[in-house]
Design a protein around this motif. Structure first.
Motif, PDB file in Angstrom:
ATOM      1  N   LEU A  75       1.976   4.686  13.654  1.00 40.21           N
ATOM      2  CA  LEU A  75       2.384   4.589  12.249  1.00 40.21           C
ATOM      3  C   LEU A  75       1.438   5.330  11.309  1.00 40.21           C
ATOM      4  O   LEU A  75       1.810   5.710  10.205  1.00 40.21           O
ATOM      5  N   MET A  79       1.149   7.258   7.286  1.00 43.53           N
ATOM      6  CA  MET A  79       0.169   6.986   6.232  1.00 43.53           C
ATOM      7  C   MET A  79      -0.503   8.275   5.774  1.00 43.53           C
ATOM      8  O   MET A  79      -0.948   8.390   4.645  1.00 43.53           O
ATOM      9  N   LEU A 208      10.186  -9.520   8.672  1.00 42.15           N
ATOM     10  CA  LEU A 208       9.153  -8.484   8.751  1.00 42.15           C
ATOM     11  C   LEU A 208       7.891  -8.991   9.458  1.00 42.15           C
ATOM     12  O   LEU A 208       7.298  -8.285  10.278  1.00 42.15           O
ATOM     13  N   LEU A 211       8.384  -9.049  13.091  1.00 39.92           N
ATOM     14  CA  LEU A 211       8.458  -7.680  13.611  1.00 39.92           C
ATOM     15  C   LEU A 211       7.047  -7.107  13.774  1.00 39.92           C
ATOM     16  O   LEU A 211       6.706  -6.549  14.833  1.00 39.92           O
ATOM     17  N   VAL A 212       6.197  -7.293  12.746  1.00 44.19           N
ATOM     18  CA  VAL A 212       4.821  -6.776  12.803  1.00 44.19           C
ATOM     19  C   VAL A 212       4.062  -7.465  13.941  1.00 44.19           C
ATOM     20  O   VAL A 212       3.370  -6.806  14.739  1.00 44.19           O
ATOM     21  N   LEU A 223      -0.046   0.434  15.433  1.00 42.31           N
ATOM     22  CA  LEU A 223      -0.469   0.003  14.099  1.00 42.31           C
ATOM     23  C   LEU A 223      -1.899   0.462  13.787  1.00 42.31           C
ATOM     24  O   LEU A 223      -2.668  -0.271  13.172  1.00 42.31           O
ATOM     25  N   GLY A 276      11.198   9.285  -0.781  1.00 42.45           N
ATOM     26  CA  GLY A 276      10.492   7.999  -0.731  1.00 42.45           C
ATOM     27  C   GLY A 276      11.448   6.849  -0.459  1.00 42.45           C
ATOM     28  O   GLY A 276      11.182   5.967   0.355  1.00 42.45           O
ATOM     29  N   PHE A 277      12.606   6.884  -1.125  1.00 45.35           N
ATOM     30  CA  PHE A 277      13.599   5.818  -0.988  1.00 45.35           C
ATOM     31  C   PHE A 277      14.090   5.724   0.458  1.00 45.35           C
ATOM     32  O   PHE A 277      14.253   4.636   1.013  1.00 45.35           O
ATOM     33  N   THR A 279      12.398   6.745   3.058  1.00 43.47           N
ATOM     34  CA  THR A 279      11.282   6.427   3.964  1.00 43.47           C
ATOM     35  C   THR A 279      11.093   4.922   4.142  1.00 43.47           C
ATOM     36  O   THR A 279      10.650   4.462   5.199  1.00 43.47           O
ATOM     37  N   ILE A 280      11.427   4.131   3.099  1.00 44.09           N
ATOM     38  CA  ILE A 280      11.191   2.675   3.171  1.00 44.09           C
ATOM     39  C   ILE A 280      11.914   2.057   4.389  1.00 44.09           C
ATOM     40  O   ILE A 280      11.272   1.435   5.237  1.00 44.09           O
ATOM     41  N   ILE A 283      10.580   3.372   7.984  1.00 44.57           N
ATOM     42  CA  ILE A 283       9.372   2.772   8.556  1.00 44.57           C
ATOM     43  C   ILE A 283       9.768   1.564   9.421  1.00 44.57           C
ATOM     44  O   ILE A 283       9.245   1.363  10.523  1.00 44.57           O
ATOM     45  N   ILE A 284      10.739   0.775   8.897  1.00 39.47           N
ATOM     46  CA  ILE A 284      11.197  -0.412   9.647  1.00 39.47           C
ATOM     47  C   ILE A 284      11.910   0.025  10.929  1.00 39.47           C
ATOM     48  O   ILE A 284      11.731  -0.578  11.990  1.00 39.47           O
ATOM     49  N   ALA A 287       9.329   0.931  13.566  1.00 38.62           N
ATOM     50  CA  ALA A 287       8.767  -0.271  14.192  1.00 38.62           C
ATOM     51  C   ALA A 287       9.802  -0.911  15.112  1.00 38.62           C
ATOM     52  O   ALA A 287       9.464  -1.407  16.201  1.00 38.62           O
TER      53      ALA A 287
END
Lengths: 484, 75
Positions: A75, A79, A208, A211-212, A223, A276-277, A279-280, A283-284, A287
């Motif tokens: 991930l 970043m 979430l 999931l993490v 991570l 950006g919208f 990408t949110i 990311i999920i 994962a």
């Protein structure tokens, strides 16, 4: 291999819609070279921003990028890339975007050759663009072939020929206009499928936090900032992603299609917003692939496999496949337009014929269409037996773009002393440095691959500064003075 | 109208001049901390941190667009 009918039907409907858009814009695109290559400089910023975000989201993101992230980079790569891409979009929006749009450019070589009205610079930049775009096109077509083969059960060659053929048809017909409007449709499709899959991932994982926790237990390296391979790869890879945003000809040509300097600025900020919208949820999804799918022998197919696992509906799998093809096709269409403009507008009309006034507008547009067809067919043939991995070729193209054009674009617009000698030297030295240091050519290989682009860009900037200072007395026409 | 345009454009310009250096400095600090003090991030990158970064990305763009459109400058 079994052919999956319902996903195939969904994909066929999607492809027919894309051809329909191309046919719809055929007449408007045929009026002049500005209509064909710069969409008549008429694209509203909201839609232009969506198309530019769609271009940025390519096979490099949804196929190769996903594979690299979930297999070894982790991930952290996001970043690094996130802030750099944001800085790239904002830099372009508030610096070069409006300045480039202020001048009536139709192609990147238009800008480059403006220094001293140099035919050599126009020809050299056009040839470099055709090379970069051809490499990039092969990457996207290879990804298309792999996706079609894996999901639909079609032979690799059939997938490449069908989807590549459709792409060539709608770009040959509608030029930049169809590239932008198909890009808008493709962005909607990507947003819908990625958001749907992110929600399904969160529901299946129980939220979430779960999931993490699950990912941390299963693949703790995912991570971390450096993944399995150390910091060097994700950091340099992220810089190449920023260079693609800032200097790749197919991205710059979107700026030429905007209505004005204000339009250029807003288009790029809208591009940042949509990227950006999107990408949110992405990311999920990343994962989710690590948690639900990995380990898996084909990590680059993670998006489709996760869709099949969590939303086992043939229609949804078809839509996810269409979204993957959309990611590849939106970028490919912009690249085809950029390469075609380099061949017909720059090399044929400006270098061979010299006087563009002698070439009728309809002739130029037809040359554009023919060059799309010829280049598309050549790239299709290369893509049938592609020479390397998708991610490696993507990095080669992005590295060449950054090294050849980043320094000339920025220094050229802001430093009044920059001239044709320094622009030419920087462009050629930057490009040559990437070819020499990229491990694919095995001359002086430097690993990991993204370093070639970083070194090439630094070399290009240093050469530009030295040659500018050394030749400042011979300065030609200066873009910076005219643009300010 | 003209004055309104100029004011909003000046605001956009000012905001971008403030935001861009902050982002650049934040990124450099982030880079240095990550390279020289990796244990700070132990045990790793939380997913919500990455989602937060993407949301910030989107929010900054949205704020700039709102300010820009308030200028009512025609394209």
């Amino acid at each position: 291999m079994e052919i999956k009918l319902i996903p195939l039907v969904v994909v066929i409907v999607y492809l027919l819609a894309m051809v329909g858009i191309g046919v719809y814009f055929t007449r408007r695109a045929g009026k002049s070279e500005a209509d064909y290559y710069a969409a008549g400089k008429s694209i509203p910023s909201f839609w232009g921003g969506m198309a530019i975000a769609s271009d940025y989201t390519s096979a490099g993101t949804m196929v190769a990028g996903l594979g690299v992230t979930v297999a070894f980079a982790g991930l952290g790569i996001n970043m690094w890339a996130g802030p750099l891409v944001l800085i790239g979009f904002m830099l372009a929006a508030f610096t070069i975007g409006p300045r480039l749009r202020k001048k009536a450019f139709t192609s990147v070589p238009d800008y480059i050759s403006g220094f001293g009205n140099s035919v050599f610079l126009r020809a050299a930049s056009a040839i470099i663009i055709v090379f970069i775009m051809a490499v990039y096109l092969v990457v996207q077509l290879k990804a298309i072939g792999l996706v079609g083969e894996y999901v639909l059960g079609l032979p690799y060659i059939t997938s490449v020929l069908i989807v590549g053929g459709v792409l060539i048809i709608y770009i040959a017909l509608g030029g930049m206009m169809s590239s932008i409007w198909t890009g808008v449709v493709q962005m909607f499709l990507m947003l819908f499928t990625v958001f749907a899959l992110a929600i399904a991932t969160l529901v299946s994982a129980g939220g979430l936090t779960n999931l993490v926790a699950g990912v941390a237990e299963k693949s703790p390296w995912f991570l971390t900032m450096e993944g399995k391979i150390g910091l060097s790869f994700p950091v340099t890879y992220a810089f190449i992603m920023m260079f693609i945003m800032l200097s790749m000809p197919h991205m710059i040509m979107r700026i030429f299609a905007t209505r004005s300097e204000v339009g250029a600025r807003r288009t790029l900020v809208w591009g940042a917003f949509w990227t950006g919208f999107w990408t949110i949820p992405w990311i999920i999804v990343l994962a989710g692939v690590v948690y639900f799918v990995m380990p898996f022998k084909r990590p680059d197919m993670g998006f489709i496999v996760l869709t099949g696992d969590l939303m086992p509906s043939a229609v949804m799998v078809g839509l996810a496949l269409a979204a993957l093809l959309a990611a590849c096709m939106s970028t490919t269409s912009a690249q085809l337009v950029a390469a075609s403009s380099a061949i017909s507008y720059d090399i044929y009309a400006r270098v061979i014929r010299r006087n563009i006034e002698e070439v009728s507008k309809s002739t130029l547009t037809w040359w554009g269409r023919i060059s799309v067809l010829v280049l598309g067919i050549i790239v299709l043939i290369i893509a049938l037996h592609p020479p390397a991995f998708v991610a490696k070729m993507l990095l080669l193209a992005g590295s060449c773009g950054g090294a050849a054009f980043l320094a000339p674009l920025y220094f050229g617009l802001y430093w009044p002393k920059v001239n044709k000698y320094s622009i030419g030297a920087a462009m050629i030295c930057g490009f040559a440095t990437v070819i020499i240091t990229n491990p694919m050519f095995n001359i002086i290989p430097i690993k990991p691959e993204p370093w070639a682009g970083i070194i090439g860009t630094i070399v290009s900037a240093i050469v530009l500064i030295i040659v500018t200072v050394a030749t400042s007395n011979k300065a030609g026409t200066n873009q910076a003075k005219e643009a300010s | 109208m003209e004055a309104g345009k100029k004011t909003s454009l000046a605001t956009v310009s000012k905001v971008s001049r403030v935001i861009l250096p902050i982002l650049a400095i934040a990124f450099v600090i982030f880079l240095l901390v990550t390279i020289f003090a990796k244990p700070v991030y132990s045990p790793g990158v939380d997913l919500s941190l990455v989602i937060g970064a993407a949301s910030l990305f989107t929010a900054v763009s949205a704020v700039l667009l709102i300010i820009d459109y308030k200028g009512k400058e025609e394209e």
